[in-house]
Design an enzyme around this catalytic site. Structure first.
Site, short mmCIF file in Angstrom:
data_model
loop_
_atom_site.label_atom_id
_atom_site.label_comp_id
_atom_site.label_asym_id
_atom_site.label_seq_id
_atom_site.Cartn_x
_atom_site.Cartn_y
_atom_site.Cartn_z
N HIS A 43 -1.39 -5.03 5.59
CA HIS A 43 -0.72 -5.79 6.66
C HIS A 43 -1.64 -6.06 7.85
O HIS A 43 -1.36 -6.93 8.66
CB HIS A 43 0.59 -5.12 7.09
N LYS B 274 -2.48 -9.78 10.88
CA LYS B 274 -2.56 -9.80 12.35
C LYS B 274 -3.47 -10.94 12.79
O LYS B 274 -4.58 -11.09 12.28
CB LYS B 274 -3.11 -8.46 12.87
N GLU C 21 -3.07 5.94 17.48
CA GLU C 21 -1.61 5.75 17.57
C GLU C 21 -1.02 6.86 18.41
O GLU C 21 -1.54 7.98 18.42
CB GLU C 21 -0.99 5.83 16.18
N HIS D 54 -6.94 -0.38 5.99
CA HIS D 54 -6.99 -1.06 7.29
C HIS D 54 -8.37 -1.01 7.95
O HIS D 54 -8.91 -2.03 8.38
CB HIS D 54 -5.97 -0.46 8.25
N LYS E 252 -3.06 10.07 14.68
CA LYS E 252 -1.69 10.01 15.20
C LYS E 252 -1.62 10.88 16.45
O LYS E 252 -2.44 11.79 16.63
CB LYS E 252 -0.71 10.55 14.16
N LYS F 129 0.84 -1.18 0.00
CA LYS F 129 0.00 0.00 0.00
C LYS F 129 0.89 1.25 0.00
O LYS F 129 2.05 1.11 0.37
CB LYS F 129 -0.98 -0.03 1.17
N ASP G 92 -4.44 7.10 4.31
CA ASP G 92 -3.42 6.22 4.89
C ASP G 92 -4.06 5.02 5.61
O ASP G 92 -3.50 3.94 5.61
CB ASP G 92 -2.58 7.05 5.89
#
Ligand code: BG6
Length: 499
Positions: free
Chosen positions: A188, A192, A226, A250, A350, A158, A245
């Site tokens: 990704h 998980k 995050e 995700h 973030k 990505k 992003d």
């Protein structure tokens, strides 16, 4: 020794484009090392770095070793097993080459011929601007032509496009030179364990199916908070933002795991078909609705874990006037039989107070509080919390009677923490994805329609923000701007507290 009942992946030459990048050092090589530790790589697996820097095979392997060594030390993980690494290092080599130069691909062809297998995987761990160039060169050099005894696969990292038109164009470019079954689009999050577990828990416990619908579920909240800032990725992030992003990839993958219909089988086609359907059922907002149903935030200087951190606009390679969002909260609706009327609230940011990726499923309250003449007038809703990371597990919030003469309720939890049941070896999440690609299982990879449906659902926000709406400030260490709370107020709901 292999992991119980799991065979080693077949002999393959694995080309890592962008070999000097962060992804290779931080995630791909450690994942390959872990696979080798678990006996899941055939001795005929060769790893070939491809990049423009001039280094020898030995220097390349040496750099990886030093980096992984330091990473293990800083994380307090087990040290690298020297014998294991030296076995793996013998199978690492390097090609110095320009991604846009035909000569690079001629060298790649020679490399494949030199190995005893015709199987090859080309992993695009490069900047996204090279994705289409590299696949076109691979195609032109005949390297994507599969033989009966040799597969050719391409892994695309990505971001897959930066909006719907660019994602469609990239898919068209890939599909011109190879078939869908050769393409492995990575997200990704799907590597998980806790994400894969959502499907298993939903579809292997009869209990859940009974109430997994709009009769019993009031709404769903998906959070990826995050504490890190943009780190060294200022220039990438400033042209990307939190929405692109994290959301079409995700967060939509998490949404799909929660909302998809049971697949007819656990194979790649069935699972990806159901996911594409549910993401495709997200209601397309008009621009006005998109503005009303979204909040953008940007962190200013603040304190996280007692440490003072700079604001986003002070970060390296970020425009000091930047309007890019580092936080986004959205409301989306899924227009299908199971979910009509159930809002899905998504938020990610973030520099928030804690690291926490979780899904909170809020159930409708019991219909009536039968506790006349007591202080219990309204019952609280039950939440099922699926904690993706950290403190992986699942928790169910219930109401119980507090012991005593007075009728008082207390919140209690039924819980399952991974660490109490399973011993998990250190892993990066990429182990499963690399192994699945080598063995040809596409279940955990995104199909073209999954990707395009995701972009289709976020496109109205991108279009609306180009014309209006403000980025709201929030201090680092806070859980997003105040306006994010206001997003839920008209629906008489509140965000589930994180952490
Ligand atoms: C990446 C994003 O895809 O996912 C990063 O580009 C983000 O900005 C990361 O930090 C989050 O991944 P994880 O596994 O730490 O939740």
């Amino acid at each position: 020794m292999t992991t119980a009942n799991v065979e080693a992946a077949p002999a393959t030459t694995l080309f890592l484009f962008g070999a000097h990048g962060d992804l290779v050092k931080r995630l791909l090589m450690p994942a390959l090392y872990n696979l080798s530790r678990d006996g899941l790589l055939d001795n005929g697996l060769h790893i070939v770095g491809v990049d423009h820097n001039e280094v020898s095979d030995a220097e390349f392997a040496g750099k990886l070793e030093t980096f992984i060594h330091e990473q293990c030390r800083s994380k307090g993980d087990q040290a690298l097993d020297a014998r294991l690494w030296s076995k793996l290092a013998k199978r690492i080599s390097y090609i110095t080459g320009d991604f846009l130069d035909e000569a690079t691909y001629a060298t790649i062809a020679k490399k494949i011929k030199a190995h005893q297998t015709d199987n090859a995987v080309f992993y695009l761990a490069t900047s996204p601007r090279f994705f289409s160039e590299v696949v076109q060169h691979l195609g032109a050099a005949g390297l994507l032509q599969e033989q009966p005894d040799g597969f050719r696969r391409v892994v695309v990292e990505k971001p897959f496009g930066s909006d719907l038109p660019t994602a469609e164009a990239l898919n068209a470019c890939l599909l011109k030179v190879m078939s869908e079954k050769q393409i492995y689009r990575i997200d990704h999050y799907l590597g998980k364990e806790t994400v894969q577990n959502i499907l298993v828990s939903r579809f292997s416990n009869g209990l859940f199916e009974a109430f997994w619908n709009n009769h019993y579920i009031d709404h769903v909240q998906i959070t990826a908070a995050e504490t890190v800032g943009v780190e060294t990725r200022g220039s990438f992030y400033d042209s990307t933002g939190a929405l692109c992003d994290m959301v079409p990839n995700h967060l939509f993958q998490l949404l799909a795991m929660i909302a998809m219909e049971p697949p007819a089988a656990f194979g790649a086609d069935a699972v990806r078909g159901e996911k594409a359907k549910v993401i495709g059922a997200i209601r397309p907002w008009s621009k006005a609705q998109a503005l009303k149903n979204s909040v953008r935030g940007q962190y200013t200087a603040g304190t996280i874990g007692g440490k003072q951190v700079p604001g986003y606009r002070e970060e390296a390679k970020v425009d000091p006037q930047s309007q890019t969002e580092t936080y986004v909260a959205l409301k989306v609706m899924i227009d299908n039989w199971r979910w009509v009327g159930v809002p899905f609230y998504l938020r990610t940011g973030k520099r928030m107070s804690v690291r926490d990726t979780e899904i909170a499923i809020c159930f409708k309250p019991a219909p009536y509080a039968q506790f006349r003449d007591t202080e219990v007038e309204r019952l609280k809703p039950n939440y099922l919390k699926i904690q993706i990371q950290p403190n992986e597990g699942m928790w169910f919030d219930l109401q119980a009677k507090r012991p005593g003469q007075k009728l008082e309720m207390a919140n209690v939890e039924l819980g399952f923490a991974y660490k109490d049941y399973f011993q998990m070896q250190p892993s990066t999440g990429y182990e499963t994805l690399i192994y699945d690609c080598l063995t040809g299982d596409q279940t955990l990879f995104q199909r073209a329609d999954n990707i395009e449906n995701g972009w289709r659902a976020v496109q109205p926000f991108l279009d609306a923000w180009r014309e209006g709406g403000e980025v709201q400030p929030y201090a680092a260490g806070e859980d997003g701007p105040e306006a994010a709370d206001a997003l839920l107020t008209p629906d008489r709901r509140v965000w589930h507290s994180i952490g």
